[in-house]
Design an enzyme around this catalytic site. Structure first.
Site, short mmCIF file in Angstrom:
data_model
loop_
_atom_site.label_atom_id
_atom_site.label_comp_id
_atom_site.label_asym_id
_atom_site.label_seq_id
_atom_site.Cartn_x
_atom_site.Cartn_y
_atom_site.Cartn_z
CB VAL A 64 15.11 15.84 -26.22
CG1 VAL A 64 15.62 14.43 -26.47
CG2 VAL A 64 15.83 16.44 -25.02
N GLY A 72 14.10 17.31 -18.65
CA GLY A 72 13.09 17.92 -17.79
C GLY A 72 13.71 18.38 -16.48
CG HIS A 130 1.77 18.35 0.62
ND1 HIS A 130 2.94 17.89 0.09
CD2 HIS A 130 1.65 19.61 0.21
CE1 HIS A 130 3.51 18.85 -0.62
NE2 HIS A 130 2.73 19.91 -0.57
CG HIS A 147 18.62 33.23 19.52
ND1 HIS A 147 19.01 33.60 18.26
CD2 HIS A 147 19.73 33.25 20.30
CE1 HIS A 147 20.31 33.86 18.26
NE2 HIS A 147 20.78 33.64 19.49
CG LEU A 152 -1.84 -1.25 1.32
CD1 LEU A 152 -2.66 -1.21 2.62
CD2 LEU A 152 -2.79 -1.33 0.12
P1 FAD Z 1 -0.69 7.51 -6.16
O1 FAD Z 1 0.24 7.70 -5.04
O2 FAD Z 1 -0.15 7.44 -7.53
O3 FAD Z 1 -1.51 6.20 -5.82
C1 FAD Z 1 -2.44 5.66 -6.69
C2 FAD Z 1 -2.52 4.16 -6.46
O4 FAD Z 1 -3.60 3.64 -7.21
C3 FAD Z 1 -1.28 3.39 -6.93
O5 FAD Z 1 -0.79 2.62 -5.87
C4 FAD Z 1 -1.79 2.51 -8.07
O6 FAD Z 1 -1.16 1.23 -8.08
C5 FAD Z 1 -3.26 2.37 -7.71
N1 FAD Z 1 -4.14 2.11 -8.85
C6 FAD Z 1 -4.18 2.79 -10.03
N2 FAD Z 1 -5.19 2.31 -10.80
C7 FAD Z 1 -5.76 1.32 -10.09
C8 FAD Z 1 -6.87 0.46 -10.33
N3 FAD Z 1 -7.60 0.56 -11.45
N4 FAD Z 1 -7.20 -0.46 -9.39
C9 FAD Z 1 -6.48 -0.57 -8.24
N5 FAD Z 1 -5.44 0.24 -7.95
C10 FAD Z 1 -5.10 1.17 -8.85
N6 FAD Z 1 4.98 14.52 -3.70
C11 FAD Z 1 5.21 15.25 -2.60
O7 FAD Z 1 4.29 15.90 -2.09
N7 FAD Z 1 6.44 15.27 -2.02
C12 FAD Z 1 7.49 14.60 -2.53
O8 FAD Z 1 8.58 14.64 -1.98
C13 FAD Z 1 7.28 13.84 -3.70
N8 FAD Z 1 8.29 13.15 -4.25
C14 FAD Z 1 8.07 12.40 -5.37
C15 FAD Z 1 9.15 11.72 -5.93
C16 FAD Z 1 8.97 10.96 -7.08
C17 FAD Z 1 10.13 10.24 -7.67
C18 FAD Z 1 7.66 10.86 -7.65
C19 FAD Z 1 7.43 9.99 -8.86
C20 FAD Z 1 6.58 11.53 -7.10
C21 FAD Z 1 6.79 12.32 -5.96
N9 FAD Z 1 5.75 13.05 -5.38
C22 FAD Z 1 5.98 13.82 -4.27
C23 FAD Z 1 4.40 13.04 -5.94
C24 FAD Z 1 3.49 12.08 -5.14
O9 FAD Z 1 4.07 10.80 -5.17
C25 FAD Z 1 2.10 12.05 -5.72
O10 FAD Z 1 1.58 13.36 -5.83
C26 FAD Z 1 1.18 11.23 -4.83
O11 FAD Z 1 1.64 9.92 -4.70
C27 FAD Z 1 -0.25 11.22 -5.39
O12 FAD Z 1 -1.06 10.46 -4.57
P2 FAD Z 1 -2.36 9.71 -5.15
O13 FAD Z 1 -2.97 9.03 -3.98
O14 FAD Z 1 -3.17 10.66 -5.92
O15 FAD Z 1 -1.81 8.65 -6.19
P1 NAI Z 2 7.50 18.48 -13.52
O1 NAI Z 2 6.21 18.86 -14.09
O2 NAI Z 2 7.90 18.94 -12.17
O3 NAI Z 2 8.67 18.96 -14.51
C1 NAI Z 2 8.76 18.56 -15.84
C2 NAI Z 2 9.72 19.48 -16.56
O4 NAI Z 2 9.99 18.93 -17.81
C3 NAI Z 2 9.17 20.89 -16.79
O5 NAI Z 2 10.12 21.83 -16.40
C4 NAI Z 2 8.89 20.91 -18.28
O6 NAI Z 2 9.04 22.20 -18.84
C5 NAI Z 2 9.95 19.95 -18.79
N1 NAI Z 2 9.64 19.31 -20.06
C6 NAI Z 2 8.46 18.82 -20.49
N2 NAI Z 2 8.60 18.24 -21.70
C7 NAI Z 2 9.92 18.35 -22.04
C8 NAI Z 2 10.68 17.92 -23.15
N3 NAI Z 2 10.14 17.25 -24.16
N4 NAI Z 2 12.00 18.21 -23.16
C9 NAI Z 2 12.58 18.89 -22.13
N5 NAI Z 2 11.90 19.31 -21.05
C10 NAI Z 2 10.58 19.03 -21.00
O7 NAI Z 2 7.54 16.89 -13.64
P2 NAI Z 2 8.47 15.79 -12.96
O8 NAI Z 2 9.76 16.36 -12.49
O9 NAI Z 2 8.47 14.65 -13.91
O10 NAI Z 2 7.63 15.39 -11.69
C11 NAI Z 2 6.31 14.85 -11.84
C12 NAI Z 2 5.43 15.24 -10.68
O11 NAI Z 2 5.88 14.64 -9.49
C13 NAI Z 2 5.43 16.73 -10.46
O12 NAI Z 2 4.12 17.20 -10.72
C14 NAI Z 2 5.78 16.95 -9.05
O13 NAI Z 2 4.83 17.74 -8.38
C15 NAI Z 2 5.79 15.55 -8.43
N6 NAI Z 2 6.98 15.47 -7.60
C16 NAI Z 2 7.03 16.23 -6.47
C17 NAI Z 2 8.15 16.25 -5.68
C18 NAI Z 2 8.19 17.13 -4.49
O14 NAI Z 2 7.15 17.63 -4.09
N7 NAI Z 2 9.34 17.34 -3.87
C19 NAI Z 2 9.34 15.44 -6.01
C20 NAI Z 2 9.20 14.72 -7.25
C21 NAI Z 2 8.05 14.73 -7.99
#
Ligand code: FAD
Ligand code: NAI
EC number: 1.8.1.4
Length: 468
Positions: A238, A181, A323, A446, A38
């Site tokens: 790209v 990106g 969040h 502080h 989960l």
């Molecule tokens: P998800 O977390 O994507 O969960 C959806 C779930 O639904 C999945 O487990 C999937 O398997 C399941 N599912 C899908 N379709 C079906 C189906 N038909 N039946 C049953 N199950 C299904 N956000 C932050 O705020 N802080 C961060 O530091 C951060 N870091 C990130 C780092 C990375 C590398 C990535 C990829 C994302 C990061 N994010 C971060 C973004 C964050 O992970 C997402 O915004 C968040 O997980 C969204 O929550 P959700 O519940 O909408 O969906």
């Molecule tokens: P992103 O939306 O943050 O950034 C994608 C970047 O790729 C943008 O700057 C965009 O202009 C660029 N881009 C798009 N198409 C392109 C192309 N063809 N060539 C070059 N550049 C291109 O998406 P990212 O980094 O993939 O993250 C996905 C999601 O996950 C985000 O929405 C983010 O909110 C969430 N996430 C959040 C984190 C956090 O809160 N710390 C950490 C990691 C992910």
């Protein structure tokens, strides 16, 4: 057929939080998740594994470059990638099984398999062996999240051309990591592998970091990352990537139209994420989508065009943040239970966990100007703060933007160590509709980094910052 008051599809931060809140409010709840563990993207392949690796690589970087200044000398420093990955997997295991515990504690029934709408009230669950079971729900919440966007010029093979799912599980440090990106994933995972020794080149279509966020603060963060060795190619397209043995050749074109080949050993495709609706059967029962393929909901009511079906998290509009998904999960459960669930989107912080971190809430200067809002600016730098000096972390700044007439907070931007924790104070201040003076006149312990926010608020209020 088993009958529930609330069925949640997807057990990410949106779905599992909605399930817990609905159960707390007395509902009979089921949650369907196709992954064995989960916690969704965030706990399995997103927020948590990436932060575990960011923390490990920060420790390595500290040992290599920073401890000497504290008078600590250590012998040769080595990285054991397998151990680093094992630790990350252990952290992921602990947090995902924590969600299992919470499901049991709240008497939520968990179904393992792919959930698919059969009708407006019935879901079919298919497990990995193809076995099916149907359940019915009075209310159904779609919380299926998102997956990485892939594009034809960059065919992901999981080895040389990868997404974040693979970049959190590499077994060695790439020599040259080309990142397409410059979003949050590119910067965070670029930082991880860059600190561990990879050359990191980031190719970005746009001319700057962080989209519409405050340009000066984005520029400050960029300069610090460049000092750390990150190489940015802005306004660059790209055209394609070809795998040649162990290398990948990426054809790029700069804004003058000059084409070049970049050679690396891994290409990380981090150009955003797309909503997860494959196999869900939502379209078949008439659920409407936005132009960009997200499930369409009534703003702040999370209700789709079918009144008993709701959607939250990454699968609907808004920032893809854990969040944000969690808060929508709480709000939707409260609305279903007849309460007044609500999310204040103005007060949702954004954080980039580079070092130093970048965090903000509210609007930046460019957006305020575009909206014709008159504002005042207050600033304070980390190097003027005693605690930042004690930590030997002088890089960074806090900027407070407040309404010129009313002093109400409009934006808070932080580039600096532990900005992720500092921004919580600003988010609470936003939630309470606070002014810059409210923060300026609140006692801040502080010596702490939080005093930098106070100093910036004093500066914004009426230029009475004491320490700068
Ligand atoms: P998800 O977390 O994507 O969960 C959806 C779930 O639904 C999945 O487990 C999937 O398997 C399941 N599912 C899908 N379709 C079906 C189906 N038909 N039946 C049953 N199950 C299904 N956000 C932050 O705020 N802080 C961060 O530091 C951060 N870091 C990130 C780092 C990375 C590398 C990535 C990829 C994302 C990061 N994010 C971060 C973004 C964050 O992970 C997402 O915004 C968040 O997980 C969204 O929550 P959700 O519940 O909408 O969906
Ligand atoms: P992103 O939306 O943050 O950034 C994608 C970047 O790729 C943008 O700057 C965009 O202009 C660029 N881009 C798009 N198409 C392109 C192309 N063809 N060539 C070059 N550049 C291109 O998406 P990212 O980094 O993939 O993250 C996905 C999601 O996950 C985000 O929405 C983010 O909110 C969430 N996430 C959040 C984190 C956090 O809160 N710390 C950490 C990691 C992910």
């Amino acid at each position: 057929m088993e009958q529930y008051e609330v069925i949640v599809i997807g057990a990410g931060p949106g779905g599992y939080v909605a399930a817990i809140r609905a159960a707390q409010l007395g509902k009979k709840v089921a949650i369907i998740e196709k992954r064995k563990t989960l916690g969704g993207t965030c706990l399995n392949v997103g927020c948590i594994p990436s932060k575990a690796l960011l923390d490990s690589s920060e420790e390595y970087d500290k040992a290599k470059h920073k401890l000497g200044d504290h008078g600590i000398t250590i012998g040769s420093i080595k990285i054991d990638i397998k151990k680093m990955m094992d630790r990350k997997d252990k952290v992921v295991g602990e947090v995902t099984s924590g969600v299992d515990y919470l499901m049991k504690k709240n008497k939520i029934t968990r179904y393992l398999g792919l959930g698919k709408f059969v009708s407006k009230t019935e879901i079919q669950i298919t497990d990995d062996d193809g076995k099916t079971e149907n359940i019915s729900g009075t209310n159904i919440i779609i919380a299926t999240g998102s997956t990485p966007i892939e594009i034809p010029p960059l065919p992901v093979d999981g080895k040389n051309i990868i997404t974040s799912d693979h970049a959190i599980a590499l077994d060695s440090v790439p020599e040259h990591l080309i990142i397409v990106g410059a979003g949050v994933i590119g910067l965070e995972l670029g930082s991880v592998w860059g600190r561990l020794g990879a050359k990191a080149t980031i190719v970005e279509l746009l001319p700057r970091l962080f989209g519409t966020a405050d340009a000066a603060m984005a520029g400050l963060s960029q300069r610090i990352l460049e000092k750390q060795g990150m190489n940015f190619l802005f306004e660059t397209k790209v055209h394609g990537a070809k795998v040649k043995g162990k290398k990948v050749e990426v054809e790029i074109e700069d804004k003058e139209g000059k084409k070049t080949i970049l050679e690396g050993d891994k290409v990380l495709v981090s150009i955003g994420r797309r909503p997860n609706t494959d196999g869900l059967g939502a379209g078949e029962i008439g659920i409407e989508f936005t132009e960009r393929g997200r499930v369409k909901v009534k703003p702040n009511h999370f209700q789709t065009n079918i009144p008993n079906i709701y959607a939250i998290g990454d699968v609907i509009d808004g920032p893809m943040l854990a969040h944000k998904a969690e808060d929508e999960g709480i709000a939707v459960a409260e609305l279903i239970a007849g309460q007044f669930g609500h999310v204040n989107y103005r007060a949702i912080p954004s954080i980039v966990y580079t070092w130093p971190e970048v965090a903000w809430v509210g609007l930046g200067e460019e957006e305020l100007k575009a909206q014709g809002i008159e504002y005042k600016v207050g600033k304070s730098v980390f190097k003027a703060n005693a605690r930042a000096k004690a930590m030997n972390e002088p890089d960074g700044q806090v900027k407070v933007l407040a309404d010129k007439k009313t002093d109400k907070l409009l934006g808070v931007y932080i580039v600096g160590p532990r900005a992720s924790d500092m921004i919580a104070e600003a988010a609470v201040a936003f939630e309470f509709g606070a002014s810059a003076e409210d923060i300026a006149r609140s006692t801040h312990a502080h010596p702490t980094l939080s005093e930098i926010l106070r100093e910036a608020a004093m500066d914004a209020d009426a230029k009475w910052s004491i320490h700068s």
